[in-house]
Scaffold this active site. Structure first.
Site, mmCIF file in Angstrom:
data_model
loop_
_atom_site.group_PDB
_atom_site.id
_atom_site.type_symbol
_atom_site.label_atom_id
_atom_site.label_comp_id
_atom_site.label_asym_id
_atom_site.label_seq_id
_atom_site.Cartn_x
_atom_site.Cartn_y
_atom_site.Cartn_z
ATOM 1 N N ARG A 112 10.132 2.518 5.044
ATOM 2 C CA ARG A 112 9.145 3.552 5.342
ATOM 3 C C ARG A 112 8.963 3.774 6.835
ATOM 4 O O ARG A 112 8.771 4.905 7.292
ATOM 5 C CB ARG A 112 7.807 3.140 4.706
ATOM 6 C CG ARG A 112 6.594 3.950 5.157
ATOM 7 C CD ARG A 112 5.312 3.349 4.612
ATOM 8 N NE ARG A 112 5.147 1.955 4.985
ATOM 9 C CZ ARG A 112 4.657 1.550 6.164
ATOM 10 N NH1 ARG A 112 4.287 2.438 7.070
ATOM 11 N NH2 ARG A 112 4.533 0.266 6.430
ATOM 12 N N GLU B 197 -10.563 -11.325 9.724
ATOM 13 C CA GLU B 197 -10.129 -10.251 8.827
ATOM 14 C C GLU B 197 -10.568 -10.544 7.399
ATOM 15 O O GLU B 197 -11.066 -9.654 6.701
ATOM 16 C CB GLU B 197 -8.608 -10.095 8.892
ATOM 17 C CG GLU B 197 -8.099 -8.989 7.981
ATOM 18 C CD GLU B 197 -6.591 -9.010 7.796
ATOM 19 O OE1 GLU B 197 -5.987 -7.927 7.743
ATOM 20 O OE2 GLU B 197 -6.021 -10.122 7.668
ATOM 21 N N TRP C 271 -5.624 -3.989 12.726
ATOM 22 C CA TRP C 271 -5.663 -2.769 11.922
ATOM 23 C C TRP C 271 -5.700 -1.499 12.779
ATOM 24 O O TRP C 271 -5.732 -0.390 12.251
ATOM 25 C CB TRP C 271 -6.882 -2.798 10.988
ATOM 26 C CG TRP C 271 -6.632 -3.578 9.740
ATOM 27 C CD1 TRP C 271 -6.950 -4.883 9.493
ATOM 28 C CD2 TRP C 271 -5.994 -3.097 8.558
ATOM 29 N NE1 TRP C 271 -6.550 -5.248 8.240
ATOM 30 C CE2 TRP C 271 -5.962 -4.171 7.642
ATOM 31 C CE3 TRP C 271 -5.441 -1.865 8.183
ATOM 32 C CZ2 TRP C 271 -5.404 -4.052 6.364
ATOM 33 C CZ3 TRP C 271 -4.890 -1.744 6.912
ATOM 34 C CH2 TRP C 271 -4.879 -2.828 6.023
ATOM 35 N N TYR D 172 -8.347 -2.822 1.029
ATOM 36 C CA TYR D 172 -8.678 -4.112 0.447
ATOM 37 C C TYR D 172 -10.141 -4.343 0.061
ATOM 38 O O TYR D 172 -10.484 -4.445 -1.115
ATOM 39 C CB TYR D 172 -8.247 -5.221 1.416
ATOM 40 C CG TYR D 172 -6.769 -5.310 1.626
ATOM 41 C CD1 TYR D 172 -5.957 -6.000 0.733
ATOM 42 C CD2 TYR D 172 -6.167 -4.707 2.736
ATOM 43 C CE1 TYR D 172 -4.584 -6.090 0.934
ATOM 44 C CE2 TYR D 172 -4.797 -4.783 2.941
ATOM 45 C CZ TYR D 172 -4.013 -5.477 2.033
ATOM 46 O OH TYR D 172 -2.664 -5.554 2.229
ATOM 47 N N ARG E 242 -8.218 -15.165 -17.123
ATOM 48 C CA ARG E 242 -8.529 -13.838 -16.589
ATOM 49 C C ARG E 242 -9.180 -13.904 -15.205
ATOM 50 O O ARG E 242 -9.850 -12.953 -14.788
ATOM 51 C CB ARG E 242 -9.436 -13.088 -17.554
ATOM 52 C CG ARG E 242 -8.817 -12.938 -18.940
ATOM 53 C CD ARG E 242 -9.743 -12.246 -19.911
ATOM 54 N NE ARG E 242 -9.160 -12.202 -21.255
ATOM 55 C CZ ARG E 242 -9.747 -11.647 -22.320
ATOM 56 N NH1 ARG E 242 -10.948 -11.081 -22.180
ATOM 57 N NH2 ARG E 242 -9.155 -11.664 -23.496
ATOM 58 N N CYS F 104 -0.729 -4.872 0.520
ATOM 59 C CA CYS F 104 0.495 -5.679 0.441
ATOM 60 C C CYS F 104 0.217 -6.953 -0.344
ATOM 61 O O CYS F 104 0.922 -7.268 -1.294
ATOM 62 C CB CYS F 104 1.005 -6.007 1.839
ATOM 63 S SG CYS F 104 1.525 -4.552 2.776
ATOM 64 N N ARG G 62 3.318 -7.669 -2.868
ATOM 65 C CA ARG G 62 4.364 -6.700 -3.224
ATOM 66 C C ARG G 62 5.343 -6.491 -2.080
ATOM 67 O O ARG G 62 6.518 -6.202 -2.281
ATOM 68 C CB ARG G 62 3.747 -5.360 -3.613
ATOM 69 C CG ARG G 62 3.042 -4.682 -2.445
ATOM 70 C CD ARG G 62 2.770 -3.218 -2.639
ATOM 71 N NE ARG G 62 2.126 -2.680 -1.451
ATOM 72 C CZ ARG G 62 2.769 -2.060 -0.462
ATOM 73 N NH1 ARG G 62 4.074 -1.894 -0.513
ATOM 74 N NH2 ARG G 62 2.099 -1.601 0.584
ATOM 75 N N SER G 63 4.843 -6.600 -0.847
ATOM 76 C CA SER G 63 5.638 -6.348 0.355
ATOM 77 C C SER G 63 5.231 -7.358 1.407
ATOM 78 O O SER G 63 4.039 -7.522 1.678
ATOM 79 C CB SER G 63 5.388 -4.926 0.854
ATOM 80 O OG SER G 63 6.017 -4.700 2.105
ATOM 81 N N ASP H 125 6.169 -8.738 5.339
ATOM 82 C CA ASP H 125 6.830 -8.820 6.634
ATOM 83 C C ASP H 125 6.874 -10.304 6.988
ATOM 84 O O ASP H 125 5.899 -10.870 7.481
ATOM 85 C CB ASP H 125 6.015 -8.015 7.648
ATOM 86 C CG ASP H 125 6.489 -8.185 9.085
ATOM 87 O OD1 ASP H 125 7.451 -8.945 9.323
ATOM 88 O OD2 ASP H 125 5.879 -7.569 9.973
ATOM 89 N N ASN I 204 -1.024 -13.874 6.136
ATOM 90 C CA ASN I 204 -1.284 -13.748 4.698
ATOM 91 C C ASN I 204 -1.486 -15.096 4.032
ATOM 92 O O ASN I 204 -2.394 -15.283 3.222
ATOM 93 C CB ASN I 204 -0.134 -13.014 4.011
ATOM 94 C CG ASN I 204 0.098 -11.611 4.522
ATOM 95 O OD1 ASN I 204 1.232 -11.159 4.612
ATOM 96 N ND2 ASN I 204 -0.966 -10.895 4.863
ATOM 97 N N ALA J 27 5.760 -2.828 12.992
ATOM 98 C CA ALA J 27 6.249 -1.553 12.464
ATOM 99 C C ALA J 27 5.113 -0.867 11.725
ATOM 100 O O ALA J 27 4.525 -1.440 10.814
ATOM 101 C CB ALA J 27 7.436 -1.787 11.524
#
Length: 309
Positions: free
Chosen positions: A27, A65, A87, A129, A172, A191, A211-212, A214, A222, A308
């Protein structure tokens, strides 16, 4: 024989992607090397925390964060007031594109802090989020096939904590930021999108599905943030921390991160930092940055690399 350092699995994954990853157009237009599907496990017992030691991770930035997420705020103003810049690039890029003004980051952030109207117009990231975590939109029937958006949404984090306390064996214990109806309103779709929690033997473990990822820049934040969240929720539920299981979907390294990769892979992980929570607040929403401390963290120097957008 001593056990392998917890960071080695990260370095092995970085080496594998850089050597064998599929080169892809992404992207951002920068390009990546990527694989699909990866798993790492980190033990959180005995105050362990998965901070990378082969480069400095500014853990207080990641903690601030996470605390910001838990407020449900979606404007960068409170972050930049704390000198957290992670951000800013997305609203700054939007401002430059829509106005044509060649403003630098520092000047943009200063206007965000000083000008209420400017912050409201240009500092908001959309329903990212925190909005989904603590204020997921709730609709109720309004007659004749119509639905009304309620002023107060669903607090997934509160429901999670209540569920862990009252029904720890449930399958759950999940929250997510992936609200399909609102993805196109977000500066960046989540992400680290879905978390699931598991109680066994008085310990709280969690899986994060990302899902993604870096791997060169984002992962360090993360994985620390997820571990921090497990530690806070465990304390609130009178549980001990267990394991953090990290699952990545599209796990990638940007092609312009070659210097970062080569430098980091030349280093050996050392040390075992410890993470302390210094008090127990009334709820998971009441922690402050002064409640956290990291001990025995002696990382190797920071490795700069471009983000990026």
């Amino acid at each position: 024989m001593p056990s392998e350092h917890y960071e080695q699995q990260y370095l092995d994954l970085m080496r594998h992607i850089w050597t064998h990853g599929d080169e892809r157009v992404d992207r951002t237009g920068v390009g990546t090397k990527a694989i699909f599907g990866a798993t790492m496990r980190f033990d959180l017992a005995d105050d362990a925390i998965p901070l990378l030691t082969t480069k400095r991770v500014f853990w207080k930035t990641a903690a601030r964060e996470m605390l910001w997420f838990l407020t449900g705020d979606t404007n960068i103003r409170s972050l930049v007031e704390q000198k957290v810049h992670i951000w800013t690039d997305w609203p700054l890029d939007k401002y430059r594109r829509e106005t044509g003004e060649k403003i630098d980051r520092d000047a943009f952030e200063q206007r965000i802090i000083e000008d209420d109207a400017f912050a409201k117009q240009w500092g908001d990231l959309g329903p990212v989020y925190g909005k989904q975590w603590v204020d997921w939109p709730r609709y109720t029937p309004a007659g004749e096939g119509l639905y009304r958006l309620e002023e107060k949404g669903i607090n997934q984090i509160k429901l999670l904590v209540d569920g862990l306390k009252n029904n720890p064996g449930s399958r759950r214990h999940i929250f997510t930021g992936w609200n399909v109806a609102e993805l196109d309103q977000m500066a960046l779709p989540p992400c680290h999108k879905t978390y699931q929690f598991y109680v066994s033997g008085g310990r709280l473990s969690a899986i994060l599905y990302q899902r993604s990822c870096d791997l060169g820049l984002g992962f360090a934040f993360n994985v620390f943030s997820a571990a921090l969240l497990v530690r806070m929720i465990a304390q609130q539920c009178d549980l001990e921390p267990g394991q953090l299981v990290w699952n990545g979907g599209d796990v990638h390294i940007y092609l312009n991160h070659s210097e970062l990769v080569e430098e980091q892979l030349s280093r050996e992980p050392v040390g075992s930092p410890k993470f302390k929570i210094l008090r127990k607040p009334e709820s998971v929403f009441d922690y402050m940055i002064t409640d956290f401390d990291v001990l025995d963290y002696a990382p190797q120097p920071h490795i700069p690399a471009p983000v990026a957008v």
